[in-house]
Design a protein around this motif. Structure first.
Motif, PDB file in Angstrom:
ATOM      1  N   LEU A 223       0.832  -1.213   0.000  1.00 44.32           N
ATOM      2  CA  LEU A 223       0.000   0.000   0.000  1.00 44.32           C
ATOM      3  C   LEU A 223       0.863   1.259   0.000  1.00 44.32           C
ATOM      4  O   LEU A 223       0.574   2.227  -0.700  1.00 44.32           O
ATOM      5  CB  LEU A 223      -0.922   0.014   1.226  1.00 44.32           C
ATOM      6  N   ASN A 224       1.946   1.214   0.783  1.00 44.46           N
ATOM      7  CA  ASN A 224       2.836   2.372   0.809  1.00 44.46           C
ATOM      8  C   ASN A 224       3.422   2.664  -0.566  1.00 44.46           C
ATOM      9  O   ASN A 224       3.481   3.817  -0.990  1.00 44.46           O
ATOM     10  CB  ASN A 224       3.968   2.150   1.818  1.00 44.46           C
TER      11      ASN A 224
ATOM     12  N   PHE B  40       0.820   4.257  -2.748  1.00 44.42           N
ATOM     13  CA  PHE B  40       0.553   5.668  -2.439  1.00 44.42           C
ATOM     14  C   PHE B  40       1.744   6.560  -2.763  1.00 44.42           C
ATOM     15  O   PHE B  40       1.558   7.726  -3.122  1.00 44.42           O
ATOM     16  CB  PHE B  40       0.109   5.823  -0.982  1.00 44.42           C
ATOM     17  N   ILE B  41       2.958   6.017  -2.659  1.00 44.30           N
ATOM     18  CA  ILE B  41       4.118   6.821  -3.074  1.00 44.30           C
ATOM     19  C   ILE B  41       3.989   7.143  -4.557  1.00 44.30           C
ATOM     20  O   ILE B  41       4.175   8.286  -4.986  1.00 44.30           O
ATOM     21  CB  ILE B  41       5.442   6.072  -2.782  1.00 44.30           C
TER      22      ILE B  41
ATOM     23  N   LEU C 293       1.206   7.223  -6.394  1.00 43.74           N
ATOM     24  CA  LEU C 293       0.098   8.163  -6.603  1.00 43.74           C
ATOM     25  C   LEU C 293       0.508   9.586  -6.217  1.00 43.74           C
ATOM     26  O   LEU C 293       0.239  10.543  -6.940  1.00 43.74           O
ATOM     27  CB  LEU C 293      -1.126   7.737  -5.786  1.00 43.74           C
ATOM     28  N   ALA C 294       1.179   9.702  -5.075  1.00 42.31           N
ATOM     29  CA  ALA C 294       1.583  11.034  -4.612  1.00 42.31           C
ATOM     30  C   ALA C 294       2.555  11.656  -5.607  1.00 42.31           C
ATOM     31  O   ALA C 294       2.450  12.840  -5.944  1.00 42.31           O
ATOM     32  CB  ALA C 294       2.216  10.929  -3.228  1.00 42.31           C
TER      33      ALA C 294
ATOM     34  N   ALA D 217      -7.997   2.447   1.611  1.00 39.04           N
ATOM     35  CA  ALA D 217      -6.622   1.930   1.593  1.00 39.04           C
ATOM     36  C   ALA D 217      -5.705   2.806   2.438  1.00 39.04           C
ATOM     37  O   ALA D 217      -4.914   2.303   3.236  1.00 39.04           O
ATOM     38  CB  ALA D 217      -6.106   1.856   0.156  1.00 39.04           C
TER      39      ALA D 217
ATOM     40  N   LEU E 243      -2.974   2.270   6.341  1.00 42.20           N
ATOM     41  CA  LEU E 243      -1.522   2.394   6.498  1.00 42.20           C
ATOM     42  C   LEU E 243      -1.145   2.456   7.975  1.00 42.20           C
ATOM     43  O   LEU E 243      -1.867   3.043   8.777  1.00 42.20           O
ATOM     44  CB  LEU E 243      -1.024   3.665   5.795  1.00 42.20           C
TER      45      LEU E 243
ATOM     46  N   TYR F 161       1.000  11.614   2.095  1.00 50.91           N
ATOM     47  CA  TYR F 161       0.385  11.182   0.829  1.00 50.91           C
ATOM     48  C   TYR F 161      -0.871  11.994   0.556  1.00 50.91           C
ATOM     49  O   TYR F 161      -1.111  12.448  -0.561  1.00 50.91           O
ATOM     50  CB  TYR F 161      -0.005   9.704   0.876  1.00 50.91           C
TER      51      TYR F 161
ATOM     52  N   ALA G 127      -0.055  15.469  -0.648  1.00 51.72           N
ATOM     53  CA  ALA G 127       0.454  15.469  -2.020  1.00 51.72           C
ATOM     54  C   ALA G 127      -0.673  15.233  -3.013  1.00 51.72           C
ATOM     55  O   ALA G 127      -0.752  15.883  -4.051  1.00 51.72           O
ATOM     56  CB  ALA G 127       1.533  14.406  -2.189  1.00 51.72           C
ATOM     57  N   MET G 128      -1.576  14.316  -2.678  1.00 50.72           N
ATOM     58  CA  MET G 128      -2.632  13.976  -3.633  1.00 50.72           C
ATOM     59  C   MET G 128      -3.735  15.032  -3.688  1.00 50.72           C
ATOM     60  O   MET G 128      -4.513  15.071  -4.630  1.00 50.72           O
ATOM     61  CB  MET G 128      -3.237  12.612  -3.277  1.00 50.72           C
TER      62      MET G 128
END
Lengths: 316, 315
Positions: free
Chosen positions: A32-33, A36-37, A39-40, B109, B113, B122, B125-126
């Motif tokens: 998951l990390n 998301f890395i 996506l970010a 999701a 985390l 995150y 940033a998103m």
């Protein structure tokens, strides 16, 4: 609000033994990390690219195209903008004025209406609720709005065309009304009324000072929408002297001729501008000027956005 | 909203000083609503007129002749209008589905985390693309897709492939526009849904965990059911706007390129282009269809939701 507080609290809370047990496995967490890395990065990288281009030398762009790491580093994009300071400063001035004036006016109009609608027992409550509510489901559409603003109100080519059409939204009014209804104690208003205070005094001296969170939320919504607006300029502004930064960037991206046509109004030689304008780095430097304040500010303000969004969804 | 009416005391009360003062306080905003919302609503009837500018708006309005449904006849004789309506609806259907599925999945999701600090990073940033205007996004996209300097073409060239005229390839734009819409909206949607998830009482999860429910089961039987209301609310709001499209996405990002006409024209782009080319009749007719159809869809969506779940309905 409570969500935000809870989130902030949770952030620093160490997981309890049970939380450690009742969560995804270590490998799943790692996957998951990574997701998301990625996506970010996908969200941030385009901005980084534009910053890199703005610091590239013109000849390096012509030769190697756009790159994340400029082949030849240069400030010429920015020095060009400074050399054109008349145009840039003017656009920046328009953007700042529209943002500040629009936000102040918008907050005032929105909170006034929100306050009035939050008063139980007010005679015209039902009528005004309809006034606010009908535009949420029905609107006149672009064509008649355009003619009303330009032909009836004669706002075309004035700075007010950038400010007035955007300053109230029913969503914001509902956010305000819900906030006043749920957080301002009725007894406070009643006791002020006993003391002979007028509704204006109550609103200005009692309600507004204890409603800072909702003022911040509405103010930020408005601030961002004014700073980011280019559509009103595209519709109503033909005079380049009234271009905001967004409108300027839009004009540069779409049609350099248009700028040249209006260059006379801004006191710039048309030929001179045309010759210098299509600079890649300078173009991207304008993007950076627009994005930099937002990028610096929003991480600190996003909690107010979140609270506003959740408040708006609550039926009051 | 209608609920308010109930809170008004049923017994007849005389108009008092309070009412006068509150009316004065509400007056400026009411005038604003009248000028910028209700005047255009009445103005919508210019769709049935041959509207010609002749002095001010009111004078033009009175002197323009009524032409009945002629504007609509012209509009529907062009064939383009069907393509445009189809585009608007098709993009919106995809946007609505993905605009709910992706942010909800992302919110669930990101809530799993282990590190709350990383979650915040995150999320921040998103959220960023949401704060950029479409004009800025257009410049960002240009940096990737420009023919001679764009990053994508540079990459293709370094791999020994040919440069592409991206702004002239209609087949790549529908997926790309869907991607851009998601890119800009996912962070925002995720934040909204995450706020709902963090508001859920932790003891539900503890009880489920003790009973041996897996994380998947907890998502399926606790998180999703409790997110139902907010998901439905977002759904109605989006369905109600199914005849509207994000003008910036469809007009700015493709840079108004003529070769993309068939795939990027939506009602908003069409109305704007017709308005700017001074064919008022057709654009007024198209705007009329958009407003009326939009109003019907939002009321219908709301009525449907109310039938199933009264608490989730907006009206």
């Amino acid at each position: 609000m409570s969500e935000v507080k809870r989130m902030r609290k949770a952030k620093y809370d160490e997981p309890t033994g049970f939380e450690r047990f009742n969560r995804v496995s270590k490998p799943a967490n790692a996957v998951l990390n990574i997701v998301f890395i990625l996506l970010a990065l996908a969200c941030v990288i385009p901005v980084i690219l534009v910053v890199a281009i703005s610091f590239s030398a013109e000849e390096s762009i012509t030769e190697y195209g756009y790159r994340f790491i400029p082949k030849i580093f240069s400030l010429e994009g920015y020095t060009f903008l400074i050399s054109q300071s008349k145009m840039i400063a003017r656009a920046l001035g328009v953007s700042i004025f529209v943002t500040i004036a629009g936000t102040v006016l918008g907050v005032l109009l929105t909170t006034l209406m929100g306050y009035v609608l939050s008063r139980p027992g007010y005679k015209l409550n039902g009528f005004l609720t309809m006034v606010v509510f009908i535009p949420m489901v029905f609107n006149g559409g672009l064509v008649s709005t355009y003619y009303v603003v330009s032909q009836l109100l004669h706002l075309k080519n004035t700075v007010w065309a950038l400010i007035l059409p955007l300053c109230v939204s029913s969503f914001n009014v509902v956010v305000c009304r819900t906030f006043f209804k749920t957080t301002v104690p009725e007894s406070l208003i009643e006791s002020a009324k006993m003391d002979g205070a007028s509704q204006l005094t109550i609103f200005a001296k009692i309600v507004l000072p204890i409603s800072k969170p909702v003022l911040a939320t509405i103010g930020l919504f408005l601030c961002f929408s004014y700073w980011n607006d280019w559509y009103q300029s595209m519709l109503y502004i033909e005079d380049a002297a009234l271009y905001s930064l967004q409108a300027l960037l839009n004009a540069i991206l779409t049609n350099i001729q248009m700028l040249a046509k209006n260059a006379a109004t801004m006191g710039l030689g048309a030929a001179e501008m045309l010759a210098q304008m299509p600079q890649e780095a300078a173009r991207m430097a304008i993007v950076v000027i627009i994005v930099a304040p937002i990028a610096c500010a929003y991480p600190y303000f996003q909690k107010y956005f979140i609270s506003g969004l959740t408040l708006g969804a609550v039926k009051g | 909203m209608v609920k308010d009416k109930k809170s008004v005391k049923p017994k007849k009360r005389r108009w008092n000083r309070d009412d006068t003062e509150l009316t004065l306080l509400a007056l400026p905003t009411t005038i604003w609503y009248f000028l910028f919302c209700f005047m255009p609503m009445f103005g919508i009837v210019i769709a049935f007129k041959n509207f010609k500018i002749n002095g001010g708006f009111l004078k033009s309005f009175w002197t323009s002749e009524w032409v009945g449904v002629n504007n609509f006849k012209f509009l529907f004789s062009t064939r383009d209008i069907w393509m445009i309506i189809k585009n608007t609806l098709a993009y919106n259907i995809v946007f609505i589905i993905l605009g709910i599925v992706v942010p909800v999945a992302a919110a669930i999701a990101i809530g799993q985390l282990h590190s709350k600090r990383l979650t915040k990073v995150y999320q921040t940033a998103m959220f960023m693309p949401y704060f950029l205007s479409w004009v800025v996004v257009t410049a960002l996209v240009w940096a990737f897709l420009s023919y001679d300097k764009g990053l994508v073409n540079n990459l293709l060239e370094s791999l020994g492939l040919d440069r592409q005229q991206w702004y002239m390839k209609p087949e790549m734009w529908p997926p790309f526009l869907v991607f851009m819409n998601l890119w800009k909206g996912v962070g925002y949607g995720m934040v909204v849904y995450l706020a709902t998830i963090t508001g859920i009482d932790k003891s539900y999860y503890e009880a489920a965990g003790i009973d041996g429910a897996t994380v998947w089961q907890q998502i399926r039987y606790i998180t999703l059911p409790l997110m139902k209301t907010v998901i439905i609310l977002m759904f109605i709001m989006n369905v109600g706007r199914i005849f509207y499209s994000d003008f910036g996405l469809f007009y700015q990002v493709p840079r108004d390129s003529n070769s993309l006409y068939d795939v990027v024209y939506t009602l908003d782009v069409y109305v704007y282009k017709q308005l700017k080319s001074s064919t008022t009749g057709m654009s007024a007719a198209a705007a009329f269809i958009q407003s009326v159809a939009g109003c019907i869809t939002i009321l219908t969506a709301n009525a449907v939701v109310r039938k199933f779940d009264k608490d989730s309905a907006m009206i």
